[in-house]
Design an enzyme around this catalytic site. Structure first.
Site, PDB file in Angstrom:
ATOM      1  N   LYS A  98       0.879  -1.165   0.000  1.00 10.58           N
ATOM      2  CA  LYS A  98       0.000   0.000   0.000  1.00 10.58           C
ATOM      3  C   LYS A  98       0.916   1.213   0.000  1.00 10.58           C
ATOM      4  CE  LYS A  98      -3.437   2.708   2.401  1.00 10.58           C
ATOM      5  NZ  LYS A  98      -4.013   3.095   3.702  1.00 10.58           N
ATOM      6  N   GLY A 186     -11.026   7.960   6.358  1.00 11.18           N
ATOM      7  CA  GLY A 186     -12.126   8.832   6.748  1.00 11.18           C
ATOM      8  C   GLY A 186     -13.450   8.141   6.990  1.00 11.18           C
TER       9      GLY A 186
END
Length: 258
Positions: A98, A186
């Site tokens: 990632k 988020g």
């Protein structure tokens, strides 16, 4: 629901990717992993003591059960991210990565130019790159063309639990993408995860919202069910939004009854 998706030539049934940071204990993290029924989990390379295999997060994770997705969290430029990715490979952790390049210490927003630079190099070296990006449709296409296995646009700043504030831009990314789109950062509530899936995202990555919960196992299960519900709704198709009311009873039938 038999609805798998392909990521880096591997088939996944679970569309919930779980982060492993911020948990109060290893036990809490394992409860969350079980509740989420995840198949891929992220691990920050800076949290792994490669010289002491008994004193890092990998020692409590069943690596036969999960694909480990190391992340380059903390890298401030392409060179640092590439170095961390190569370290993960040399240490035998994974060739999945990632890719995070976040020079801004306050908002942790990703640097698109440095991310693209690192992605181009890592893809050529055979890494399965999943870049964390701002919800930028143009950058997403450039990363796809560079050969990344997915793109991971943010919903809002990392760890904010603010929900999906970049909705319209993520919709564009999904519409034009030929690789999986994983909404990252988020997502604060199960309803946020459902929204991401309803718009057509292939998966979501969640960490803080689960790690911060007093009951990480139960909230992880709630997120799993929300992801499944959102995906099922997307596949089924949802009714169109109307600016005016539409009666649920057919007026012709009502008049005949009268």
């Amino acid at each position: 629901m038999n609805d798998t998706f392909i990521l880096g030539e591997k088939s996944f049934s679970s569309r919930l990717i779980l982060g492993t940071g911020k948990f109060a204990s290893a036990g809490a993290m394992l409860e969350a992993l079980n509740g989420a029924n995840a198949e891929m989990i992220t691990v920050a390379l800076r949290r792994v003591d490669l010289n002491n295999p008994d004193d890092n997060i990998l020692s409590v994770i069943d690596r036969t059960k999960y694909i480990i997705l190391p992340n380059t969290s903390g890298a401030q430029n392409a060179d640092e991210a590439i170095r961390l990715a190569r370290l993960a490979r040399r240490s035998g952790i994974s060739d999945w990565i990632k890719l995070e390049v976040t020079p801004d210490p306050h908002y942790l927003l990703p640097d698109g130019n440095e991310t693209l630079k690192a992605a181009e190099i890592l893809v050529k070296e055979g890494f399965k790159v999943m870049p964390y990006i701002q919800a930028d449709p143009i950058l997403a296409k450039k990363l796809e063309e560079a050969g990344t296995v997915s793109v991971m646009p943010l919903g809002s700043p990392i760890g904010s639990n603010m929900g999906i504030k970049t909705f319209e831009f993520i919709k564009i990314i999904i519409k034009q993408s030929r690789i999986p789109v994983v909404v990252d950062a988020g997502i604060g509530r199960p309803s946020d995860a459902a929204i991401a899936m309803e718009m057509g995202a292939d998966a979501v990555l969640i960490n803080t919202a689960i790690a911060d919960s007093p009951e990480p196992g139960r909230i992880a299960r709630a997120f799993r069910l929300a992801v499944e519900a959102g995906r099922l709704a997307y596949k089924a198709g949802m009714g169109e939004v109307s600016e005016k009311a539409n009666p649920s009873s057919v007026l012709e039938w009502v008049s005949k009854i009268q």
